[in-house]
Design a protein around this motif. Sequence first.
Motif, PDB file in Angstrom:
ATOM      1  N   SER A   1      24.232 -21.524  32.337  1.00  0.00           N
ATOM      2  CA  SER A   1      25.675 -21.331  32.202  1.00  0.00           C
ATOM      3  C   SER A   1      26.054 -20.963  30.767  1.00  0.00           C
ATOM      4  O   SER A   1      26.941 -20.129  30.544  1.00  0.00           O
ATOM      5  N   THR A   2      25.396 -21.564  29.796  1.00  0.00           N
ATOM      6  CA  THR A   2      25.690 -21.269  28.392  1.00  0.00           C
ATOM      7  C   THR A   2      25.455 -19.785  28.092  1.00  0.00           C
ATOM      8  O   THR A   2      26.268 -19.128  27.416  1.00  0.00           O
ATOM      9  N   ILE A   3      24.352 -19.244  28.608  1.00  0.00           N
ATOM     10  CA  ILE A   3      24.053 -17.822  28.391  1.00  0.00           C
ATOM     11  C   ILE A   3      25.062 -16.947  29.117  1.00  0.00           C
ATOM     12  O   ILE A   3      25.583 -15.973  28.560  1.00  0.00           O
ATOM     13  N   TRP A   4      25.352 -17.268  30.371  1.00  0.00           N
ATOM     14  CA  TRP A   4      26.302 -16.463  31.140  1.00  0.00           C
ATOM     15  C   TRP A   4      27.690 -16.476  30.508  1.00  0.00           C
ATOM     16  O   TRP A   4      28.358 -15.436  30.479  1.00  0.00           O
ATOM     17  N   GLU A   5      28.119 -17.615  29.990  1.00  0.00           N
ATOM     18  CA  GLU A   5      29.432 -17.684  29.350  1.00  0.00           C
ATOM     19  C   GLU A   5      29.465 -16.854  28.067  1.00  0.00           C
ATOM     20  O   GLU A   5      30.468 -16.189  27.768  1.00  0.00           O
ATOM     21  N   ASP A   6      28.376 -16.883  27.308  1.00  0.00           N
ATOM     22  CA  ASP A   6      28.305 -16.094  26.088  1.00  0.00           C
ATOM     23  C   ASP A   6      28.378 -14.602  26.412  1.00  0.00           C
ATOM     24  O   ASP A   6      29.096 -13.836  25.747  1.00  0.00           O
ATOM     25  N   LEU A   7      27.661 -14.199  27.470  1.00  0.00           N
ATOM     26  CA  LEU A   7      27.703 -12.791  27.888  1.00  0.00           C
ATOM     27  C   LEU A   7      29.077 -12.419  28.426  1.00  0.00           C
ATOM     28  O   LEU A   7      29.558 -11.297  28.206  1.00  0.00           O
ATOM     29  N   TYR A   8      29.707 -13.352  29.133  1.00  0.00           N
ATOM     30  CA  TYR A   8      31.052 -13.102  29.670  1.00  0.00           C
ATOM     31  C   TYR A   8      32.036 -12.822  28.533  1.00  0.00           C
ATOM     32  O   TYR A   8      32.851 -11.888  28.624  1.00  0.00           O
ATOM     33  N   ASN A   9      31.970 -13.596  27.483  1.00  0.00           N
ATOM     34  CA  ASN A   9      32.894 -13.428  26.349  1.00  0.00           C
ATOM     35  C   ASN A   9      32.675 -12.118  25.608  1.00  0.00           C
ATOM     36  O   ASN A   9      33.603 -11.597  24.982  1.00  0.00           O
ATOM     37  N   LYS A  10      31.456 -11.587  25.677  1.00  0.00           N
ATOM     38  CA  LYS A  10      31.153 -10.327  24.994  1.00  0.00           C
ATOM     39  C   LYS A  10      31.416  -9.104  25.871  1.00  0.00           C
ATOM     40  O   LYS A  10      31.528  -7.985  25.359  1.00  0.00           O
ATOM     41  N   GLU A  11      31.485  -9.310  27.177  1.00  0.00           N
ATOM     42  CA  GLU A  11      31.600  -8.202  28.131  1.00  0.00           C
ATOM     43  C   GLU A  11      33.039  -7.691  28.221  1.00  0.00           C
ATOM     44  O   GLU A  11      33.999  -8.462  28.153  1.00  0.00           O
ATOM     45  N   ASN A  12      33.189  -6.364  28.380  1.00  0.00           N
ATOM     46  CA  ASN A  12      34.509  -5.748  28.502  1.00  0.00           C
ATOM     47  C   ASN A  12      34.782  -5.206  29.895  1.00  0.00           C
ATOM     48  O   ASN A  12      35.942  -5.079  30.301  1.00  0.00           O
TER      49      ASN A  12
END
Length: 256
Positions: free
Chosen positions: A173-184
Amino acid sequence: YMQEEEFFNNVIYYPHFRQVDDSIQIYLTNQEITSICKETNSDALISINQSAISGSMEIYAYDDNRGILQVGVTANITAYRPDGMPYHDSYLLSDTLYWEGIPEGMNVYKSSRYSIINIQKATMEAAEMAADRLTEIYTPYWKKENRHFYAGSSSEMRKASSYAEEYKWAEASTIWEDLYNKENKPLKKAYLAYNIALANECLNEIDKALQWNKTALDLLSQKNNSKLRQSVTGQNKVLKNREKQVKQLELQYGTE
């Protein structure tokens, strides 16, 4: 069966019963309930108001005497407080089990491979099925469910997938959330939000899971027919059902 679950401190069988016609439902009186609870020092009484098992066999002579055995089971139960008042409306269980094969004495192949189960074993299986189902009404139980998550080709997505496959949901979840915040891109963000909701469900954080699921639904508001939309909608139903179950468990058994 309830005693085997070891959820309640003690479950005893009260051996006195009324023998009546199977089609008749007999309910205990308040006086009988309070008397039994006092006699046994019990906090609750579960009454089997009706219990019936019936079977039938249909033989097909033109098909090597192959037959279909069906055994139906019906049970009606109610749980009462020591003062004789019911905890709930009566539960009714009604189900039928089926077996196919050749009855004993008609099996020309002389092989158990083709033989049908005998009526005694069939009756016992039907009774055990009913006992399991009725026990689940009063005791919490684990149920296996299939889930899926969306993987990706990037190194971070592969790493998160590895964590998920090892049931390390917090790390994934930590990785997915980090990617979510960077994704446009909304679609990719929806995939990630779905995965994060799944991770929170597996961590038993149902409220957070519902929040992330709503985020995914909002991101897919214009894609009603997409497969991802279907997955997110299905996830929403599962999470709402789990939310209801958690509240019911807390109400019945507390939070510890």
